[in-house]
Write a protein that holds these residues in place. Structure first.
Motif, PDB file in Angstrom:
ATOM      1  N   ALA A   1     -38.021  34.270 -24.030  1.00 23.09           N
ATOM      2  CA  ALA A   1     -39.151  34.761 -23.319  1.00 23.09           C
ATOM      3  C   ALA A   1     -38.931  33.699 -21.951  1.00 23.09           C
ATOM      4  CB  ALA A   1     -40.488  34.300 -23.997  1.00 23.09           C
ATOM      5  N   GLY A   2     -39.386  34.367 -20.926  1.00 25.32           N
ATOM      6  CA  GLY A   2     -39.443  33.675 -19.683  1.00 25.32           C
ATOM      7  C   GLY A   2     -40.623  33.834 -18.984  1.00 25.32           C
ATOM      8  N   TRP A   3     -41.218  32.843 -18.144  1.00 22.67           N
ATOM      9  CA  TRP A   3     -42.420  33.090 -17.482  1.00 22.67           C
ATOM     10  C   TRP A   3     -42.331  31.941 -16.273  1.00 22.67           C
ATOM     11  CZ3 TRP A   3     -42.052  30.989 -22.156  1.00 22.67           C
ATOM     12  CH2 TRP A   3     -42.511  29.757 -22.380  1.00 22.67           C
ATOM     13  N   ILE A   4     -43.325  31.904 -15.321  1.00 18.20           N
ATOM     14  CA  ILE A   4     -43.385  31.181 -14.181  1.00 18.20           C
ATOM     15  C   ILE A   4     -44.823  30.750 -14.063  1.00 18.20           C
ATOM     16  CG2 ILE A   4     -43.722  30.964 -11.827  1.00 18.20           C
ATOM     17  CD1 ILE A   4     -41.463  32.767 -11.329  1.00 18.20           C
ATOM     18  N   VAL A   5     -44.913  29.233 -14.081  1.00 18.62           N
ATOM     19  CA  VAL A   5     -46.204  28.562 -14.049  1.00 18.62           C
ATOM     20  C   VAL A   5     -46.505  28.160 -12.647  1.00 18.62           C
ATOM     21  CG1 VAL A   5     -47.528  26.373 -14.808  1.00 18.62           C
ATOM     22  CG2 VAL A   5     -46.114  27.795 -16.558  1.00 18.62           C
ATOM     23  N   THR A   6     -47.282  28.373 -12.102  1.00 19.52           N
ATOM     24  CA  THR A   6     -47.710  28.064 -10.798  1.00 19.52           C
ATOM     25  C   THR A   6     -48.908  27.245 -10.683  1.00 19.52           C
ATOM     26  OG1 THR A   6     -46.884  29.848  -9.942  1.00 19.52           O
ATOM     27  CG2 THR A   6     -48.328  28.801  -8.420  1.00 19.52           C
ATOM     28  N   THR A   7     -48.916  26.043 -10.111  1.00 18.58           N
ATOM     29  CA  THR A   7     -50.191  24.925  -9.998  1.00 18.58           C
ATOM     30  C   THR A   7     -50.146  24.268  -8.796  1.00 18.58           C
ATOM     31  OG1 THR A   7     -48.738  23.116 -10.645  1.00 18.58           O
ATOM     32  CG2 THR A   7     -50.011  24.277 -12.585  1.00 18.58           C
TER      33      THR A   7
ATOM     34  N   ILE B   1     -57.577  17.871 -13.681  1.00 16.33           N
ATOM     35  CA  ILE B   1     -56.496  18.685 -14.128  1.00 16.33           C
ATOM     36  C   ILE B   1     -55.684  19.211 -12.997  1.00 16.33           C
ATOM     37  CG2 ILE B   1     -55.282  20.099 -15.688  1.00 16.33           C
ATOM     38  CD1 ILE B   1     -57.705  20.173 -17.503  1.00 16.33           C
ATOM     39  N   ARG B   2     -55.996  20.422 -12.550  1.00 16.83           N
ATOM     40  CA  ARG B   2     -55.352  20.932 -11.316  1.00 16.83           C
ATOM     41  C   ARG B   2     -56.428  21.934 -10.678  1.00 16.83           C
ATOM     42  NH1 ARG B   2     -50.604  18.962  -9.586  1.00 16.83           N
ATOM     43  NH2 ARG B   2     -49.176  18.505 -11.384  1.00 16.83           N
ATOM     44  N   ALA B   3     -56.450  21.880  -9.399  1.00 10.30           N
ATOM     45  CA  ALA B   3     -57.353  22.859  -8.618  1.00 10.30           C
ATOM     46  C   ALA B   3     -57.259  24.277  -9.123  1.00 10.30           C
ATOM     47  CB  ALA B   3     -57.228  22.421  -7.193  1.00 10.30           C
ATOM     48  N   GLN B   4     -55.938  24.671  -9.166  1.00 15.11           N
ATOM     49  CA  GLN B   4     -55.702  25.866  -9.522  1.00 15.11           C
ATOM     50  C   GLN B   4     -54.329  26.039 -10.444  1.00 15.11           C
ATOM     51  OE1 GLN B   4     -55.251  28.643  -6.264  1.00 15.11           O
ATOM     52  NE2 GLN B   4     -56.738  27.416  -5.058  1.00 15.11           N
ATOM     53  N   GLY B   5     -54.189  27.044 -11.269  1.00  9.39           N
ATOM     54  CA  GLY B   5     -53.040  27.062 -12.146  1.00  9.39           C
ATOM     55  C   GLY B   5     -52.997  28.472 -12.969  1.00  9.39           C
TER      56      GLY B   5
ATOM     57  N   ARG C   1     -44.091  25.273  -8.656  1.00  7.67           N
ATOM     58  CA  ARG C   1     -43.660  26.313  -9.484  1.00  7.67           C
ATOM     59  C   ARG C   1     -42.804  25.838 -10.640  1.00  7.67           C
ATOM     60  NH1 ARG C   1     -44.291  29.045  -4.337  1.00  7.67           N
ATOM     61  NH2 ARG C   1     -46.059  30.574  -4.663  1.00  7.67           N
ATOM     62  N   GLN C   2     -42.827  26.552 -11.920  1.00 11.43           N
ATOM     63  CA  GLN C   2     -41.840  26.023 -12.686  1.00 11.43           C
ATOM     64  C   GLN C   2     -41.455  27.268 -13.447  1.00 11.43           C
ATOM     65  OE1 GLN C   2     -44.312  23.485 -15.075  1.00 11.43           O
ATOM     66  NE2 GLN C   2     -43.369  21.451 -14.270  1.00 11.43           N
TER      67      GLN C   2
END
Length: 468
Positions: A112-118, A91-95, A128-129
């Protein structure tokens, strides 16, 4: 600085009349250790929303989940999952999920708002999203939308979120030394191209946003170069913020300028950093246009950190922390014994009131404005640092009501984690205690901690309602 907060039980008001905080209830889901949350309520108090994210203990790799709950006033409905970020082989090494924000418009539109970092495997690029989910009035949250994505070398921080009439949504993003704004005119519309705010000058702290009672959206910030407090108002026709207005007097260094709004109006608050005093200043946004009135001094006392401000209809209430500065040989100065002080301005002759007494430690306060009062809540650590407690006070038309200690909801509930840090992060929205308020009601959200069998602390989000 990470704080754990337990808040429940009753809230005593004036001697002749009791206010009320309902018994706290668990808002988070089982099997999740809450790390960050946000809570909001529309001005009428008819609709509220809470969003929270956390880790799944014992999961293979790192798994972070985000949930939201919609409410009618102080009562919340079922949990709705908005995001699930997993890490591990294949999947991903980090998220991770961060910067959770939530806001509710006057008509009841929740966003609602947020940031996803992978990070891809083998030290790949950081991706980043910025994601947003919307719940139209009377409906659940829809499918999240990614409004900004890319491999970004600089930091990305969601500094603010405001929702106005018809679902007008404004996001404030910090990207390195730049601050950008994303604006959407109504529910279902696309976000307009990103716009810069404040130029290229580095900020002391990210700009903050606030929704005025008449629907205007304002932003406020302090620049590092000239240390001036600045404000700007969104022009709805072009969906762009107008030119920055300098609010602090010439030659007066400032810090932590913040946009603030409540039933009593809107404006910008900051602290003047000149020695030996650091008074709290406030510039009111004029209702007739997009300009600000001349600043007034809310409290002419020395403060440390950022002023925290609420605006009920009866005036303006501010709270801050005072520190004792201790000097040691070798220029090793440090702060200790932070005390919490508050003031109610434009309420007759009411002046600053020390809400805590030495040697207890006071941590960052949370404020909210109802129509006829302002609420102040904070974590207080006694000298032993083994029995942290939540203290609350209310400013009403005739003065400050007695300060009360809020007991835990049940004997088995863990108390807040004590902390020896007195500085911490002054970014708005941080910490583990928050209040959202409407005209005649409020909701408090906080985190309590229990120890797992392996000694890991598990965070649980709890909410309690307030009604005078």
């Amino acid at each position: 600085m990470t704080l754990g907060v337990a808040l429940a039980g009753g809230w005593a008001g004036a001697a002749a009349a009791q206010g009320a905080v309902s018994t706290s209830t668990t808002a988070s889901v089982s099997g999740l250790s809450v790390e960050h949350f946000a809570i909001a309520m529309n001005p009428s108090g008819e609709r509220s929303a809470v969003a929270f994210e956390g880790l799944v203990p014992g999961s293979r790799g790192r798994r972070t989940r985000l949930f939201a709950r919609l409410g009618r006033g102080r009562r919340f409905g079922i949990n709705q999952e908005l995001d699930d970020v997993r890490s591990g082989p294949g999947i991903r090494a980090q998220g991770s999920i961060s910067d959770v924000r939530v806001a509710v418009s006057p008509e009841g539109v929740a966003v609602a708002g947020w940031i996803v970092t992978t990070v891809a495997k083998r030290d790949g690029p950081v991706r980043r999203q910025v994601r947003v989910a919307t719940a139209p009035a009377g409906k659940r949250f829809g499918r999240p939308l990614t409004v900004l994505a890319g491999s970004l070398n600089s930091t990305l921080y969601l500094a603010g979120l405001v929702v106005g009439d018809r679902g007008l949504t404004v996001l404030c993003l910090e990207r390195g030394n730049r601050v950008e704004i994303l604006v959407r005119r109504r529910v279902g519309a696309r976000f307009a191209p990103r716009q810069r705010i404040g130029g290229d000058t580095p900020f002391e702290a990210p700009p903050t946003l606030a929704l005025a009672p008449d629907g205007k959206i304002l932003a406020a910030w302090t620049t590092q170069s000239d240390a001036t407090a600045k404000g700007s108002v969104l022009r709805k026709r072009g969906l762009r913020f107008g030119p920055a207005q300098t609010l602090s007097p010439p030659g007066e260094p400032t810090a932590f300028a913040r946009a603030v709004a409540g039933p009593g109006g809107a404006g910008v608050a900051w602290r003047h950093t000149a020695s030996p005093s650091s008074p709290v200043r406030f510039a009111r946004l004029r209702a007739a246009d997009r300009t600000f009135a001349a600043p007034v001094t809310v409290a002419d006392v020395r403060i440390s950190g950022a002023p925290h401000v609420a605006i009920p209809r009866i005036g303006l209430v501010a709270a801050w922390r005072n520190y004792e500065v201790v000097s040691e040989p070798g220029d090793n100065d440090y702060f200790r014994n932070p005390r919490l002080t508050a003031t109610a301005s434009w309420l007759g002759a009411i002046g600053p009131r020390a809400l805590t007494a030495l040697p207890a430690l006071a941590l960052r306060p949370a404020l909210a404005a109802l129509a006829d009062r302002a609420l102040v809540a904070w974590q207080e650590v006694p000298p032993s640092e083994t029995d942290p407690r939540i203290r609350v006070a209310a400013a009403v038309a005739n003065g400050w009501q007695p300060t009360e200690t809020v007991p835990p909801a049940a004997p088995t509930e863990q108390r807040p984690r004590p902390t020896t840090s007195v500085l911490g992060d002054e970014r708005p929205g941080g910490g583990d205690l928050a209040i959202a308020a409407g005209r005649s009601t409020a909701v408090l959200a906080f985190v309590t901690f229990t120890s797992a069998s392996d000694g890991e602390l598990i965070g649980t989000l709890r909410v309690a309602g307030y009604r005078p």
